[in-house]
Design a protein around this motif. Structure first.
Motif, PDB file in Angstrom:
ATOM      1  N   ALA A 178      37.280   6.502  66.311  1.00 43.55           N
ATOM      2  CA  ALA A 178      36.163   7.797  66.840  1.00 43.55           C
ATOM      3  C   ALA A 178      37.037   8.548  67.315  1.00 43.55           C
ATOM      4  O   ALA A 178      37.327   9.448  67.670  1.00 43.55           O
ATOM      5  N   ASP A 179      37.782   7.859  68.960  1.00 40.14           N
ATOM      6  CA  ASP A 179      38.876   8.366  69.816  1.00 40.14           C
ATOM      7  C   ASP A 179      40.093   9.441  68.627  1.00 40.14           C
ATOM      8  O   ASP A 179      40.180  10.781  68.915  1.00 40.14           O
ATOM      9  N   TRP A 180      40.449   8.508  67.527  1.00 39.47           N
ATOM     10  CA  TRP A 180      41.082   9.649  67.059  1.00 39.47           C
ATOM     11  C   TRP A 180      41.115  10.298  65.877  1.00 39.47           C
ATOM     12  O   TRP A 180      41.659  11.195  65.375  1.00 39.47           O
ATOM     13  N   GLY A 181      39.650  10.118  65.685  1.00 36.18           N
ATOM     14  CA  GLY A 181      38.793  11.867  64.832  1.00 36.18           C
ATOM     15  C   GLY A 181      39.431  11.286  63.353  1.00 36.18           C
ATOM     16  O   GLY A 181      39.702  12.346  62.504  1.00 36.18           O
ATOM     17  N   TYR A 182      39.749  10.054  62.944  1.00 33.78           N
ATOM     18  CA  TYR A 182      40.192  10.229  61.179  1.00 33.78           C
ATOM     19  C   TYR A 182      39.130   9.846  60.143  1.00 33.78           C
ATOM     20  O   TYR A 182      38.001   9.564  61.360  1.00 33.78           O
ATOM     21  N   SER A 183      39.380  10.189  59.609  1.00 32.65           N
ATOM     22  CA  SER A 183      38.396  10.088  58.583  1.00 32.65           C
ATOM     23  C   SER A 183      37.768   8.639  58.183  1.00 32.65           C
ATOM     24  O   SER A 183      39.332   8.035  58.510  1.00 32.65           O
ATOM     25  N   ASP A 184      36.869   8.182  57.642  1.00 28.35           N
ATOM     26  CA  ASP A 184      37.064   6.266  57.148  1.00 28.35           C
ATOM     27  C   ASP A 184      37.560   6.339  56.332  1.00 28.35           C
ATOM     28  O   ASP A 184      38.247   5.697  56.405  1.00 28.35           O
ATOM     29  N   ALA A 185      38.574   7.418  55.008  1.00 28.22           N
ATOM     30  CA  ALA A 185      39.427   6.927  54.701  1.00 28.22           C
ATOM     31  C   ALA A 185      40.720   6.838  55.046  1.00 28.22           C
ATOM     32  O   ALA A 185      41.503   6.535  54.911  1.00 28.22           O
ATOM     33  N   GLU A 186      41.192   8.306  56.045  1.00 31.45           N
ATOM     34  CA  GLU A 186      42.347   7.578  56.727  1.00 31.45           C
ATOM     35  C   GLU A 186      41.871   6.816  57.635  1.00 31.45           C
ATOM     36  O   GLU A 186      43.679   5.826  57.136  1.00 31.45           O
ATOM     37  N   PHE A 187      41.520   6.635  58.178  1.00 33.85           N
ATOM     38  CA  PHE A 187      41.260   4.954  58.895  1.00 33.85           C
ATOM     39  C   PHE A 187      41.510   3.460  58.233  1.00 33.85           C
ATOM     40  O   PHE A 187      42.023   2.829  58.460  1.00 33.85           O
ATOM     41  N   ARG A 188      41.257   3.767  57.393  1.00 36.18           N
ATOM     42  CA  ARG A 188      40.899   2.827  56.574  1.00 36.18           C
ATOM     43  C   ARG A 188      42.083   2.333  56.148  1.00 36.18           C
ATOM     44  O   ARG A 188      43.192   1.706  55.476  1.00 36.18           O
ATOM     45  N   ASP A 189      42.873   3.467  55.566  1.00 33.84           N
ATOM     46  CA  ASP A 189      44.002   3.140  54.888  1.00 33.84           C
ATOM     47  C   ASP A 189      45.611   3.114  56.323  1.00 33.84           C
ATOM     48  O   ASP A 189      46.364   1.677  56.031  1.00 33.84           O
ATOM     49  N   VAL A 190      44.980   3.262  56.803  1.00 39.66           N
ATOM     50  CA  VAL A 190      46.381   3.168  58.514  1.00 39.66           C
ATOM     51  C   VAL A 190      45.358   1.379  58.714  1.00 39.66           C
ATOM     52  O   VAL A 190      46.833   0.223  58.612  1.00 39.66           O
ATOM     53  N   VAL A 191      44.018   0.750  58.589  1.00 39.24           N
ATOM     54  CA  VAL A 191      43.727  -0.521  58.584  1.00 39.24           C
ATOM     55  C   VAL A 191      44.776  -1.635  57.673  1.00 39.24           C
ATOM     56  O   VAL A 191      44.912  -2.450  58.319  1.00 39.24           O
ATOM     57  N   ASN A 192      44.318  -1.049  56.373  1.00 41.32           N
ATOM     58  CA  ASN A 192      45.198  -1.557  55.597  1.00 41.32           C
ATOM     59  C   ASN A 192      46.590  -1.354  55.610  1.00 41.32           C
ATOM     60  O   ASN A 192      47.247  -2.672  55.059  1.00 41.32           O
ATOM     61  N   ALA A 193      47.223  -0.913  56.227  1.00 47.41           N
ATOM     62  CA  ALA A 193      48.709  -1.119  55.969  1.00 47.41           C
ATOM     63  C   ALA A 193      48.762  -1.878  57.411  1.00 47.41           C
ATOM     64  O   ALA A 193      49.723  -1.989  57.536  1.00 47.41           O
ATOM     65  N   GLY A 194      47.791  -2.228  58.223  1.00 42.73           N
ATOM     66  CA  GLY A 194      48.769  -2.777  58.971  1.00 42.73           C
ATOM     67  C   GLY A 194      48.792  -2.324  60.549  1.00 42.73           C
ATOM     68  O   GLY A 194      49.890  -2.597  61.071  1.00 42.73           O
ATOM     69  N   ILE A 195      49.198  -1.088  60.898  1.00 43.86           N
ATOM     70  CA  ILE A 195      49.486  -0.320  61.550  1.00 43.86           C
ATOM     71  C   ILE A 195      49.138   0.523  62.855  1.00 43.86           C
ATOM     72  O   ILE A 195      49.157   1.313  63.265  1.00 43.86           O
ATOM     73  N   THR A 196      47.520  -0.297  62.485  1.00 45.42           N
ATOM     74  CA  THR A 196      46.563   0.025  63.812  1.00 45.42           C
ATOM     75  C   THR A 196      47.703   0.704  65.114  1.00 45.42           C
ATOM     76  O   THR A 196      47.206   1.526  66.129  1.00 45.42           O
ATOM     77  N   GLU A 197      47.946  -1.233  65.104  1.00 42.80           N
ATOM     78  CA  GLU A 197      48.469  -1.565  66.615  1.00 42.80           C
ATOM     79  C   GLU A 197      49.590  -0.256  66.613  1.00 42.80           C
ATOM     80  O   GLU A 197      49.733   0.446  67.653  1.00 42.80           O
ATOM     81  N   GLN A 198      50.366  -0.112  66.076  1.00 42.66           N
ATOM     82  CA  GLN A 198      51.455   1.000  66.363  1.00 42.66           C
ATOM     83  C   GLN A 198      50.622   2.441  66.496  1.00 42.66           C
ATOM     84  O   GLN A 198      51.637   3.350  67.196  1.00 42.66           O
ATOM     85  N   ILE A 199      50.015   3.234  65.753  1.00 42.25           N
ATOM     86  CA  ILE A 199      49.770   4.618  65.667  1.00 42.25           C
ATOM     87  C   ILE A 199      49.020   4.303  67.301  1.00 42.25           C
ATOM     88  O   ILE A 199      49.482   5.551  67.980  1.00 42.25           O
ATOM     89  N   GLU A 200      48.306   2.980  67.415  1.00 42.65           N
ATOM     90  CA  GLU A 200      47.920   3.248  69.005  1.00 42.65           C
ATOM     91  C   GLU A 200      49.020   3.829  70.220  1.00 42.65           C
ATOM     92  O   GLU A 200      48.407   3.811  70.603  1.00 42.65           O
ATOM     93  N   GLU A 201      50.278   2.687  69.589  1.00 39.64           N
ATOM     94  CA  GLU A 201      50.596   1.987  70.746  1.00 39.64           C
ATOM     95  C   GLU A 201      51.664   3.890  70.745  1.00 39.64           C
ATOM     96  O   GLU A 201      52.290   4.744  72.002  1.00 39.64           O
ATOM     97  N   THR A 202      51.781   4.876  69.524  1.00 37.75           N
ATOM     98  CA  THR A 202      51.911   6.209  69.434  1.00 37.75           C
ATOM     99  C   THR A 202      51.975   7.037  70.144  1.00 37.75           C
ATOM    100  O   THR A 202      52.278   7.758  69.827  1.00 37.75           O
ATOM    101  N   ILE A 203      50.656   7.249  69.595  1.00 40.09           N
ATOM    102  CA  ILE A 203      49.588   8.363  70.613  1.00 40.09           C
ATOM    103  C   ILE A 203      49.050   7.341  71.917  1.00 40.09           C
ATOM    104  O   ILE A 203      49.868   9.177  72.702  1.00 40.09           O
TER     105      ILE A 203
END
Lengths: 504, 514
Positions: A334-359
């Motif tokens: 919700a915070d990042w405004g990603y679509s379901d598909a976009e967010f799932r890709d991020v989660v599956n790639a295991g980089i949620t934390e990297q993105i959070e830290e980058t933001i």
């Protein structure tokens, strides 16, 4: 003896005939200050045999004392995995002779684990949720680290001698054991990877482990068996030990399914045994036979008194738990405004934390996603590595992005710079400096290149003047060529319009 | 004989404090006595190591502090300067610790046991390390890899075991105090057959940290002395909570000295003494039974209320003990494998693998009795046998605890002969393990239940000492000292002195009886 099968059965073909059954034992090394039963420091990477006391060396006369923080961490892991916490539990001795085990028994938990009967929901790549049931999470101590010298395999067989480092001896472990997992079908390898990723995510979020798989902080033993579709009885299982990356977990499960199918199709039987995973060949080889008759002569550890957990203590620990990963993901999307598909890709790639830290470090959510899911993922894929093992940090991305925003480099050059970062050449700024990659937005040089292009392509100029702005792209090629790609495309466009009297 | 060595520790401590003698003189007198009677073909052989230099240095330090006077002298422990011998199962920095095994020949511990730290802090000079059955497994000290200890009452007889060295050292006036360990009677049975006092404290009363484990759930360190009061002082010194031992009781040491002083009046009015029906009669020598009956009479005459109690499950105690203790032994002794410390033996032929080095080391390093118990324990814990053996034995343990609970509803302390016979001849039972094990029939129940026990001299049978045992509920060690000191007083009044005054004089040089 093990059946030697050279040909594997294709994965999809195997899955037409058999249902895979999985089970995982994940060992998590806790990041407590001291060891499970001694006051020796729990530190990775120090000079061998320096972080030791008489207790973790198993000298005559010593006695263990339970590390209370390790118990708290174990309870927190249990709570995060929706387990019941035992009101009272004890330790047991697992007796076996091996030189990495100083007492020749491991102090572990046997029939009364501190946490039991839990579950965890695993979200697969397409968003399907698969519930994995947890049988138990119990406390134990790690063994020392053996390094086998001489011989070609690095294994004890064939080695000339072995070195042992007792720094790891007695490091607190929590072993998380799943119940039998059925019904994953051809998603078994994917589920295996996602499960281990989820465990790693949880223990990292709890801050009870450094959770670095490459250091062995999280180690997975993967049990695989196949049963004929429609059968009721499980097949014979193999246990692939110490699979130490997410990709390896996926590959090892896939390989074992293909190998089991080949053995079974040939009419032979699977040998119940441990298997060793080889990252280089992506295969497993036979370890030692393992049977339910392995006799560790477990008995209650007489040197320790039972651990008693009060309701107040458990509730206090529960209050320390961070936001559960699943809820956290909902919030982040919700915070990042990603679509379901976009967010799932991020989660599956295991980089949620990297993105959070980058933001958090100062880019937009879109920019963070663009880099991590785009060029970094491409580089990881090309290098056959996990994204997080590439050496790219959130700081790299923030720096790269600010260079683009300052118009020092363009997107195309930024991608090159990233490649050099992965190659270990330094930070983006250092690389731009060292390799003279800054874009040409010095108007005199750029202006000359634009003038040349306008002069060389009168027909294009006519089209632009006639309002076909897309034709500007045709001028871009020669300009970029003249500036060796270091021109800022936006500025080129501005200059063209300016010079043709169309600006503004 | 030098009179210094005949003093009890309490008497010697008083003379040290009064400045009548120096600690150096006291230590030297004991070192001389050790040199006189311990060595040689027929010596007592109580010591495996004599710690001459360090003992004299600590003594000199105490003498200097006393001579200087002031706050530091005031702060000295009452027993500062009184020498002590240490069972060689307890690890000591600066002195070898062997557990009387070839496995630890030449091994030096890098750390001190908690009890040794306390002894050092109180500045008791350590005379050396005493002999025992290898890893504390035995009842005669004949299973020492370094030769048997002899009983000072008769050098052809055993001094008991496993702590025969500590008991013989104290009985032979080689040391006024010693430390022992008691897993099934290893302090009390040697105490009984040498005419000395020995106490097994409540389980958890004294830290086990640094006592090489035989059977962790049964082991306790305790005092070995010539008087009940001396044991009380030593027990208070070594007792108390230790964070390094998870099984140690988190409570203060009871007032044991005060209890012993109360008992020394000889008055037993109002004390209920329970005679355990199952620990007398058949199997107990007539002379032992006679001394036991006389003790009961003396207690009754002193005002005690003598009651009979029954502990029907004691008949299973010996069998259960040899399952539980050997099970723990099989695991506790696994660490002796030649990899990290101690003896390492390479196989004489065949490939040099870690398994084979471990195997060769354990085959050569352990004696027969140790191997027998490791094999028994390994079997008892094996899959398929665990429930029948280890599991059943733990149930027996619970039943024994209940027997004691019931008995202590009717009695403040329980009483029995400490062991069924007087000291037997060296070599007479060494090939008959079961006969050897029966020696501990009366001492084992206390270990199984975790309760405290004391043995005091009860007189002679055919010229050899008989021990009387008192048992008390867990944490009620003070009751042992009250009752023990009372019976000691009553019997010594009858004998006109200590029982050890009747022991034969040991001669110089050969160590033989004069």
């Amino acid at each position: 003896m093990t059946s030697h099968i050279d040909e594997l059965v294709d994965f999809d073909v195997a899955l037409e005939k058999y249902d895979p059954v999985l089970g995982f034992e994940v060992h998590v090394e806790l990041n407590t200050k001291t060891k499970m039963f001694s006051a020796a420091p729990n530190v990775f990477g120090d000079t061998p045999n320096t972080n030791v006391t008489p207790v973790c060396l198993g000298l005559p006369g010593v006695l263990p004392v339970v590390n209370k923080t390790a118990v708290e961490y174990a309870i927190m892991i249990g709570l995060a995995l929706n387990c019941k916490i035992a009101e009272r539990c004890g330790f047991a001795r697992k007796n076996y002779f091996y030189p990495d085990t100083p007492k020749n028994f491991q102090t572990s938990q046997y029939d009364d684990p501190i946490a039991y009967d839990g579950w965890i929901d695993i979200e697969l790549e397409d968003g399907e949720v698969f519930r994995v049931e947890i049988e138990r999470a119990h406390m134990e101590e790690d063994a020392g680290k053996l390094t086998h010298m001489g011989g070609s395999t690095g294994r004890i067989q064939g080695a000339d001698y072995s070195l042992v480092d007792y720094n790891r001896s007695g490091v607190p472990l929590v072993e998380i054991v799943t119940k039998t997992i059925e019904g994953a079908g051809k998603r078994a390898p994917e589920l295996a990877k996602a499960y281990v990723a989820a465990i790693r995510e949880i223990v990292k979020a709890l801050d009870v482990s450094d959770a670095k798989m490459e250091r062995g902080n999280v180690r997975c033993d993967a049990n695989v068996s196949l049963m004929l579709k429609g059968a009721e009885k499980f097949g014979t299982r193999t246990e692939t030990k110490n699979v130490n990356s997410l990709r390896a977990v996926e590959h090892a499960v896939r390989f074992e399914i293909e190998r089991h199918a080949a053995v079974l199709n040939s009419g032979a039987a699977i040998v119940q045994e441990t298997r060793h995973w080889h990252e280089d060949t992506r295969t497993t080889t036979s370890g030692r036979p393992k049977s339910d008759a392995d006799d560790y002569r477990y008995f209650p550890e007489p040197d320790l008194v039972p651990v008693v957990t009060t309701l107040e203590w458990i509730e206090e620990l529960r209050s320390r738990l961070p936001e559960p990963p699943a809820e956290r993901r909902k919030r982040l999307q919700a915070d990042w405004g990603y679509s379901d598909a976009e967010f799932r890709d991020v989660v599956n790639a295991g980089i949620t934390e990297q993105i959070e830290e980058t933001i958090a470090a100062g880019t937009t959510a879109a920019v963070a996603r663009k880099w991590w899911m785009g060029e970094i993922a491409r580089l990881a894929n090309a290098a056959d590595k996990d994204v997080i093992d590439l050496g790219v940090t959130p700081a790299t991305i923030v720096e790269l992005n600010s260079l683009i925003e300052a118009k020092k480099i363009n997107d195309k050059i930024a991608r090159q710079v990233l490649e050099y970062v992965v190659g270990g050449e330094g930070t983006p700024s250092e690389i731009v400096e060292k390799r003279s990659l800054a874009v040409v937005n010095d108007d005199s040089a750029l202006g000359a290149a634009v003038d040349d292009a306008i002069a060389a392509m009168p027909d294009v100029v006519e089209k632009i003047k006639a309002g076909k702005m897309a034709a500007i792209g045709a001028l871009m090629g020669p300009v970029m060529k003249a500036t060796r790609g270091q021109a800022d495309a936006g500025r080129v466009r501005e200059l063209v319009l300016e010079k043709l009297g169309l600006a503004g | 004989m030098n009179e210094i060595i005949r003093l009890s520790a309490t008497e010697l401590a008083a003379k040290l404090r009064a400045g009548e003698i120096t600690s150096v003189a006291a230590v030297q007198a004991h070192l001389d006595r050790i040199a006189e009677v311990d060595g040689g073909e027929h010596g007592v052989h109580a010591f495996l190591h004599v710690n001459t230099e360090e003992a004299l240095a600590v003594a000199a330090e105490v003498d200097a502090i006393r001579a200087a006077g002031g706050a530091e002298a005031e702060a000295l422990h009452p027993f500062a300067g009184v020498p002590i011998a240490i069972k060689d199962l307890i690890v000591t920095k600066g002195q070898p610790t062997t557990a009387a095994s070839k496995m630890l020949e030449g091994w030096m511990s890098p750390y001190d046991a908690t009890v040794i730290e306390k002894i050092r802090a109180a500045k008791l000079p350590m005379l050396g390390k005493t002999n025992l059955d290898e890893f504390a497994m035995g009842s005669s000290t004949e299973h020492s890899a370094y030769g048997a200890t002899r009983n000072p009452w008769d050098l052809n007889r055993i001094p008991g075991g496993s702590g025969g060295g500590s008991a013989a050292a104290v009985a032979a006036f080689e040391a006024p105090l010693a430390l022992g360990t008691d897993t099934g009677g290893s302090i009390r049975q040697p105490g009984a057959v040498t005419g000395t006092v020995g106490v097994k404290p409540t389980y958890g009363g004294v830290s086990r940290y640094g006592a090489i484990a035989m059977a962790s759930s049964l082991d306790q360190i305790g005092p070995v002395t010539r008087t009940v009061l001396d044991s009380a002082y030593l027990h208070e010194l070594i007792g108390g909570h230790d964070a390094a031992d998870s099984t140690s009781l988190n409570e203060p040491v009871p007032a044991l000295i005060a209890a012993a002083e109360t008992g020394a009046s000889g008055d037993m009015t109002g004390v209920r003494v329970g005679v355990i029906k199952e620990l007398q009669g058949e199997g107990y020598e007539a002379g032992v039974q006679a001394r036991f009956d006389e003790s009961l009479e003396a207690l009754r005459a002193a005002g005690a209320e003598i009651v009979e109690v029954s502990c029907p499950n004691f008949k299973y105690a010996l069998g259960a003990y040899y399952l539980i203790s050997t099970s723990e032994v099989s695991s506790n002794l696994a660490k002796f494998d030649g990899v990290r410390f101690g003896t390492r033996v390479l196989p004489t032929e065949g490939p040099l693998t870690i398994e084979r080095v471990m195997g060769a080391t354990r085959a050569a390093g352990f004696g027969e009795e140790v191997k027998r118990r490791i094999i028994l324990g390994t079997y008892a814990l094996s899959a398929g046998y665990y429930d029948a053996y280890y599991g059943s034995a733990q149930k027996v343990r619970t039943l024994i605890q209940r027997d004691f609970e019931a008995a202590f509803e009717h009695a403040d302390v329980l009483i029995s002969p400490t062991c069924p016979t007087v000291a037997f001849e060296l070599g007479s039972k060494v090939d008959d393990p079961l006969a050897m094990y029966l020696n501990d029939i009366a001492t084992i129940p206390a270990n199984m239940a975790g309760i405290p026990g004391i043995t005091i001299p009860g007189g002679l049978s055919e010229g050899l000492p008989v021990g009387i045992q008192f048992l008390a509920p867990a944490r009620e060690d003070a009751r042992l000292y009250r009752a023990g000191a009372a019976l000691e007083k009553l019997l010594e009044d009858k004998w006109g002195g200590r029982l050890l005054d009747q022991a034969p004089e040991l001669s110089a040089a050969t160590g033989g009886v004069a």
